[in-house]
Scaffold this motif. Structure first.
Motif, PDB file in Angstrom:
ATOM      1  N   ARG A 122      31.951 -12.821  66.289  1.00 14.67           N
ATOM      2  CA  ARG A 122      31.318 -13.249  67.548  1.00 14.67           C
ATOM      3  C   ARG A 122      32.360 -13.317  68.667  1.00 14.67           C
ATOM      4  NH1 ARG A 122      26.184 -14.437  66.791  1.00 14.67           N
ATOM      5  NH2 ARG A 122      25.467 -15.104  64.721  1.00 14.67           N
ATOM      6  N   ARG A 123      33.578 -13.711  68.316  1.00 14.33           N
ATOM      7  CA  ARG A 123      34.661 -13.703  69.308  1.00 14.33           C
ATOM      8  C   ARG A 123      34.944 -12.275  69.748  1.00 14.33           C
ATOM      9  NH1 ARG A 123      40.210 -14.288  66.569  1.00 14.33           N
ATOM     10  NH2 ARG A 123      39.534 -12.167  66.074  1.00 14.33           N
ATOM     11  N   ASP A 124      34.990 -11.364  68.785  1.00 14.22           N
ATOM     12  CA  ASP A 124      35.284  -9.967  69.116  1.00 14.22           C
ATOM     13  C   ASP A 124      34.174  -9.338  69.957  1.00 14.22           C
ATOM     14  OD1 ASP A 124      37.582 -10.284  67.661  1.00 14.22           O
ATOM     15  OD2 ASP A 124      36.880  -9.187  65.897  1.00 14.22           O
ATOM     16  N   ILE A 125      32.932  -9.771  69.745  1.00 15.29           N
ATOM     17  CA  ILE A 125      31.823  -9.238  70.534  1.00 15.29           C
ATOM     18  C   ILE A 125      32.056  -9.473  72.025  1.00 15.29           C
ATOM     19  CG2 ILE A 125      29.351  -9.548  71.053  1.00 15.29           C
ATOM     20  CD1 ILE A 125      28.898 -10.049  68.070  1.00 15.29           C
ATOM     21  N   GLU A 126      32.735 -10.574  72.328  1.00 15.70           N
ATOM     22  CA  GLU A 126      32.992 -10.916  73.729  1.00 15.70           C
ATOM     23  C   GLU A 126      33.899  -9.888  74.417  1.00 15.70           C
ATOM     24  OE1 GLU A 126      31.397 -13.384  75.232  1.00 15.70           O
ATOM     25  OE2 GLU A 126      30.398 -13.674  73.302  1.00 15.70           O
TER      26      GLU A 126
END
Length: 397
Positions: free
Chosen positions: A152-156
């Motif tokens: 989810r962090r990488d999606i940002e």
């Protein structure tokens, strides 16, 4: 590393059947994962598929590839297990080489599958510049990962760069989905069969391998491997899980759990529990009073699947309580249904609050009266409550 070095991951390039597809065909109990229907296959799309280890993400991807091969040339599909790559630079080089192959073969649309990206720090650096340069505009990219927070962090890192892409969570089968794949139609009319299936579900959980009777050493090993990969101490992990299981089903705090260990600080215990939630091992029900959620007060921790509860109970050496297992299953199903679950405590306690439901779970007979609006579930009520709560749609056989 060159594209040709990945032929063993992409057997369809050489007209061979994929290993995961073959194993799926050999299983006695198998189903087409419904989450595949929600993926976007329209260029350009950047899909993210999240979920625990061994839940069937890779097999699902390989089944989708098998389906895509019906209408697309083998060279249009690229699968990479990102775990084998040393850095994001190799990933970028492989994707650019794939674009060159597409151009050479006259292929317009490519389907790229990047599996277990959480194993490669900074993997997104190998993808984002190519998206920004328009090199993937005719492709569908699907990324999978087993750590919710990290992905989810990488999606940002991809704001406005997802195209038609979707984010999907893949979890072990819920009990209604389990009933469906077992072929039980109109379960409300077959009470004894439902109770029998529920007892089996409490043992196998919703993982494909365990449902098919395969040894679960691989599943436990996969999680222990994740602990090691992310630099966690196995001793601290064991003590944290042991303390948590021994404290259930009561609400507890990080400080209280730390006091049950051999001297670790509450900050360390908190860090490990948050890590377990990232890996879809644990969920958290916070205290809710009225419209206020009290995040700093005692919490109820629950396992996301019955099998995980059993595996980590044995691994940590803590005895698993039956009443806790029933409560955890209800909390998890409410969480899946409403996207949140809490508990309530005043002059009395309610195990699970979600949506407009207040549910108290009793493994035995309830010995006290609860206020109006609180639904009290005894042991044999639980599976029918779960069936009523969610209607499974696990499969297209």
């Amino acid at each position: 590393m060159r594209l040709g070095d990945l032929s063993y991951m992409n057997p369809w390039w050489e007209g061979r059947e994929d290993y995961h597809v073959r194993r799926w065909r050999e299983q006695k109990i198998r189903w087409w994962p419904s989450w595949l229907e929600r993926l976007s296959l329209k260029p350009f799309s950047l899909n993210f598929v999240l979920g625990p280890r061994q839940v069937g993400k890779t097999t699902g991807i390989k089944l989708l590839i098998q389906d895509l091969l019906k209408d697309n040339p083998p060279e249009s599909i690229l699968y990479i297990n990102v775990e084998v790559l040393p850095s994001h630079r190799e990933l970028s080089d492989l994707l650019r080489e794939f674009q060159g192959l597409k151009e050479k073969e006259g292929i317009k649309t490519g389907y790229i599958f990047l599996d277990e990206v959480t194993s490669l720090e900074g993997w997104w650096r190998g993808v984002k510049p190519l998206i920004d340069a328009g090199l993937l505009e005719n492709d569908v990219v699907t990324v999978t990962g087993s750590s919710s927070l990290r992905v989810r962090r990488d999606i940002e890192f991809f704001p406005g760069r997802r195209g038609e892409g979707k984010t999907i969570e893949v979890m072990p089968l819920s009990f209604p989905e389990y009933v469906e794949i077992m072929g039980l139609r109109k379960p409300e009319l077959q009470r004894e069969k439902v109770l029998k299936l529920f007892n089996t579900y409490l043992t196998t959980g919703g993982f494909p391998a365990s449902i098919n009777g395969l040894p679960m050493d691989d599943l436990l090993g996969a999680y222990i491997g994740e602990f090691v990969r992310f630099g966690k101490s196995l001793e601290i992990a064991k003590e944290t899980l042991s303390a948590l299981i021994r404290s259930t089903p009561s609400a507890t705090s990080f400080r209280a759990l730390a006091s049950m260990t051999s001297g670790y600080s509450y900050k360390v215990i908190q860090d490990y529990i948050e890590f377990f939630t990232e890996l879809y091992i644990l969920g958290i029900a916070y205290l809710k009073q009225g419209n206020h959620v009290l995040y700093k007060r005692e919490k109820k921790f629950f396992f996301r699947d019955p099998l995980l509860a059993r595996l980590f109970s044995v691994w940590s050496g803590a005895e698993l309580r039956e009443d806790a297992l029933y409560e955890w299953v209800v909390q998890e199903h409410l969480y899946r249904r409403f996207g949140e679950v809490y508990y309530y405590r005043n002059s009395y306690e309610v195990d699970a609050v979600a949506g407009n439901l207040k549910v108290e779970v009793k493994a035995g007979k309830a010995h006290r009266r609860y206020p109006k609006g609180v639904r009290v579930l005894e042991k044999e009520d639980v599976p029918f409550f779960l069936l009523e709560l969610t209607h499974g749609s696990a499969s297209r056989f």
